[in-house]
Design a protein around this motif. Structure first.
Motif: not given
Length: 415
Positions: A125, A128-130, A136-139, A158
């Motif tokens: 990991w 990410r944000t959620v 969650a998706k990648p940041l 996240k």
């Protein structure tokens, strides 16, 4: 100024992993750390039979609820910062140095680092944000410097439960973790509450831990799921708290389909049969019903620690010594690495074979790091699958690669 940090480790049914985690914490290059272990009877027994028994705050707890366990740990934490790591994880020696640094900025409420997966090199990991459904998706972040972030509308920054830290007073005032989450989404719920309160979170790429995915009541050692009930319950609790009622059904359907596809992938590989998939999905649905019935209530502030800060003997300022050799020299080099650790150093042993085999990294029972692979093979998986190296230049390249997280002494690179 060095901020005092309490590291909380929750352990249930994994005494060997807990002992290994403590050995890793003992190599931290940080001089103001205490360790709080919240564990089942086997875990407490492992701590008491370890060299760290007198240095660790030990809290017996044998209930399968990670949020309640973490709250016990927070209540006993006397540090200004509380950091969290799982019992099946091992930190890099500079973990706390990096993870805690952003707290020198007053606006930072929490920090999170990157997590390395089972091969010891690739990330499990990163940033990410959620959102309010728990997805969650990648940041995308550039570089490896810490980044202070305010969450975008409707999302949270996240952090991972096995690699995060929060200001102790703020965390206690917020009531810590919500016990409605016995497992799964527990730290994500905290992320959402921090976001709703407008708190700033720093993501710190160089604050790294290795996470091994040990077996538990919910999965086998190869990560095959054995029970999805608690995942289903936590998902439903999360949806009730953060998703509009009209959207909950759609979000649950999407989540259940993701879990179904995950189970089918295990069935294709062999660990699960068709009956297992159906059984696990029934457990997921039972969890949904449980989560829908769980009482949601406000969280009371957590108490202050009754005991003062108990220093844990780590290795602030320790030299990091890198050793190299051919795979057939492994026995003597491993002995030398163990002796270096016993004398107070942090040690990494590189064992190279005459091949393009991919590298892997592990933290050994003797307390040194071992990187093993072909002289011409990949360490970082984004690199070339084959690259010609001389052993001296490959060794130096790998020492430089790991030095930002493990530390280095340039005079010790060529042993």
């Amino acid at each position: 100024m060095t901020l005092p940090v309490s590291v909380v480790v929750v352990s249930r049914g994994r005494p060997q992993a807990l002992t290994r985690c403590l050995a890793g914490l003992a190599q931290l290059n940080y001089d103001a750390v205490e360790v709080v272990v919240v564990a089942c009877p086997d875990g407490i027994a492992a701590v008491q039979s370890s060299p760290f028994a007198e240095q660790v705050k030990q809290l017996p707890f044998d209930k399968p609820n990670i949020s309640e366990a973490r709250n016990l740990g927070i209540g006993s934490a006397a540090g200004e910062i509380v950091a969290f790591i799982d019992d099946d994880a091992v930190p890099e020696p500079l973990w706390l140095t990096h993870l805690v640094a952003p707290f020198q900025t007053a606006e930072v409420a929490a920090t999170g680092g990157y997590v390395i997966g089972r091969n010891g090199i690739s990330y499990q990991w990163t940033a990410r944000t959620v959102d309010g459904t728990g997805e969650a998706k990648p940041l995308p972040l550039e570089g490896m410097d810490p980044v202070l972030l305010s969450p975008p509308e409707g999302r949270a920054i996240k952090t991972e439960g096995t690699n995060m830290a929060v200001r102790r007073d703020l965390l206690a005032e917020m009531g810590g973790f919500d016990p409605a989450y016995a497992f799964f989404l527990d730290e994500t719920d905290l992320n959402m509450r921090l976001a709703l309160a407008g708190q700033t979170v720093a993501l710190v790429p160089l604050a790294q831990v290795h996470h091994g995915y040990q077996a538990s009541a919910r999965r086998s050692s190869d990560r095959t799921p054995t029970d999805l009930r608690q995942i289903g319950a936590s998902k439903m609790v999360f949806l009730r708290k953060y998703t509009d009622e009209k959207l909950q059904k759609r979000a649950w359907k999407r989540f259940r389909n993701e879990q179904r596809l995950r189970l089918l992938s295990f069935m294709q590989r062999g660990p699960l049969g068709a009956d297992d998939v159906l059984r696990l999905l029934r457990g997921l649905n039972r969890g949904k019903a449980e989560g829908a019935a769980r009482e949601l209530q406000g969280l009371a502030p957590l108490p202050r620690a009754s005991e003062g800060f108990r220093s844990f003997q780590a290795k602030p300022g320790a030299k990091h010594v890198c050793l190299k050799g051919r795979i057939w020299q492994a026995k003597s080099l491993r002995k030398q690495a163990a002796e270096l650790v016993a004398s107070g150093s942090v040690a990494t042993l590189f064992l190279f074979g005459p091949s393009p085999r991919k590298h892997w990294v592990r933290f050994t029972e003797d307390g040194y790091w071992e990187q093993n692979g072909g002289l011409w093979g990949q360490s970082e998986r984004s690199g070339a699958k084959f690259q010609f190296w001389r052993i001296s230049t490959r060794f130096l390249s790998e020492c430089v690669r790991i030095s930002p997280v493990r530390g280095h002494d340039s005079n010790e690179f060529h042993r």
